[in-house]
Write an enzyme that holds these catalytic residues in place. Structure first.
Site, mmCIF file in Angstrom:
data_model
loop_
_atom_site.group_PDB
_atom_site.id
_atom_site.type_symbol
_atom_site.label_atom_id
_atom_site.label_comp_id
_atom_site.label_asym_id
_atom_site.label_seq_id
_atom_site.Cartn_x
_atom_site.Cartn_y
_atom_site.Cartn_z
ATOM 1 N N THR A 196 -24.049 -75.658 -50.701
ATOM 2 C CA THR A 196 -24.759 -76.296 -51.561
ATOM 3 C C THR A 196 -25.420 -77.869 -50.986
ATOM 4 O O THR A 196 -24.717 -78.471 -50.343
ATOM 5 C CB THR A 196 -23.921 -77.035 -52.567
ATOM 6 O OG1 THR A 196 -23.124 -75.773 -53.397
ATOM 7 C CG2 THR A 196 -24.504 -77.931 -53.622
ATOM 8 N N LYS A 223 -28.824 -74.926 -58.440
ATOM 9 C CA LYS A 223 -27.366 -75.119 -58.110
ATOM 10 C C LYS A 223 -27.188 -76.784 -58.469
ATOM 11 O O LYS A 223 -26.047 -76.786 -59.050
ATOM 12 C CB LYS A 223 -27.234 -74.874 -56.531
ATOM 13 C CG LYS A 223 -25.772 -75.334 -55.942
ATOM 14 C CD LYS A 223 -24.695 -74.665 -56.772
ATOM 15 C CE LYS A 223 -23.382 -74.916 -56.058
ATOM 16 N NZ LYS A 223 -22.365 -74.729 -56.954
ATOM 17 N N LYS A 242 -20.283 -85.881 -53.118
ATOM 18 C CA LYS A 242 -21.645 -85.270 -52.271
ATOM 19 C C LYS A 242 -22.594 -84.839 -53.020
ATOM 20 O O LYS A 242 -23.854 -85.102 -52.961
ATOM 21 C CB LYS A 242 -21.046 -84.475 -51.069
ATOM 22 C CG LYS A 242 -22.044 -84.016 -49.994
ATOM 23 C CD LYS A 242 -22.681 -82.489 -50.509
ATOM 24 C CE LYS A 242 -21.786 -81.583 -50.273
ATOM 25 N NZ LYS A 242 -22.424 -80.260 -50.552
#
Length: 294
Positions: free
Chosen positions: A96, A172, A241
């Site tokens: 990711t 995503k 994050k």
């Protein structure tokens, strides 16, 4: 193609490698912490000493690492995979990361004659172990076709999101944002029930079997109802994050996302309280504290 390289043996990488081995593939693996490879080596993988050693020229290398910096180092460093992958090689990037990172890496690989496919996944480690990941895919059409059977060996469905390499990462990140928002909503609803003397686990069952009968509400609903956030399937610091990546993309495209700012503050405060290694569902502890339930 009956041989692949795989870099990154964390909570997700290990079960993914095991499924590749079960599919009959030979897998060379690299991990920065070599002792994490013991389980997959015993299952039949070959451990190598450097990232570039997993690379077969014109072959396929899969990366599953924690952040953009780690991914870029694997590609650009002298003992990385970028210069060695060669003409028609494929880098299947399942981490990711920011859409812009995928665009930059795709351009770099293109200049070397190789291909970059962005292929992040939805699913926790238990889904990876059960070959139940939902796999996103964007990039060159011919390269996507070559890696599709490999993706299918690790998941239950592959979603083709076009040739623009950043597309899979946009989707995503949007999905991860929606999970964060759902977790906050569940926490607040369960707290409302508990403050009225209703068992929060019973309420979680009502919602997850009626209005919200889906993976997120079934899985995270139980964790949030029980206030049980360890062991972590996905650490809270990684959720922060990802939320930062969501807001970076929102700012760059001038897309207002006020709810994303709210969950970002929840995650940031949770890290400040020392919860970075707990599951990211622990962001809901703040709602519990504010309701006087912690």
């Amino acid at each position: 193609m009956n041989e692949v390289g795989f870099i990154g043996l964390g909570n997700m990488g290990q079960p993914m490698v095991k499924n590749l081995l079960k599919a009959g593939l030979k897998v060379k693996v690299y991990n920065r912490t070599a002792n994490k490879a013991a389980e997959v080596v015993s299952a039949g993988a070959e451990l190598v000493e450097r990232p570039c050693d997993v690379v077969t020229t014109d072959g396929i290398v899969i990366t599953m690492v924690s952040n953009d910096q780690a991914l870029e180092e694997l590609v650009y460093s002298p003992d990385g995979l970028g210069a060695i992958l060669g003409e028609n090689g494929i880098h299947l990037s399942m981490s990711t990361v920011a859409p812009e990172t995928s665009r930059k890496l795709a351009q770099f690989h293109s200049e070397k004659g190789s291909f970059y496919i962005a292929s992040p996944v939805f699913g926790r480690p238990e889904a990876a172990a059960a070959q139940k990941l939902w796999i996103l895919s964007s990039g060159n059409s011919q390269a996507k076709e070559k890696v599709k059977s490999i993706q299918e060996a690790m998941g239950q469905r592959v979603f083709d999101l076009g040739e623009e390499p950043g597309n899979a990462n946009v989707v995503k990140l949007g999905g991860n944002f929606m999970i964060m928002a759902a977790m906050e909503a569940m926490a607040e609803a369960f707290n409302l029930a508990e403050k009225n003397g209703i068992n929060r686990e019973a309420v979680a069952e009502v919602y997850s079997t009626t209005l919200f009968n889906c993976t997120v509400y079934n899985g995270y609903g139980s964790m949030i109802a029980k206030k049980k956030f360890e062991p972590a399937g996905f650490q809270l610091e990684l959720g922060l994050k990802d939320c930062n990546l969501v807001l970076d993309e929102a700012n760059s495209t001038k897309t207002p996302m006020p709810l994303a700012n709210l969950v970002h503050n929840r995650l940031l405060a949770s890290v400040a309280k020392g919860r970075r290694k707990q599951d990211w569902a622990a962001l809901t502890k703040l709602a519990n504290e504010e309701a006087g339930l912690e």
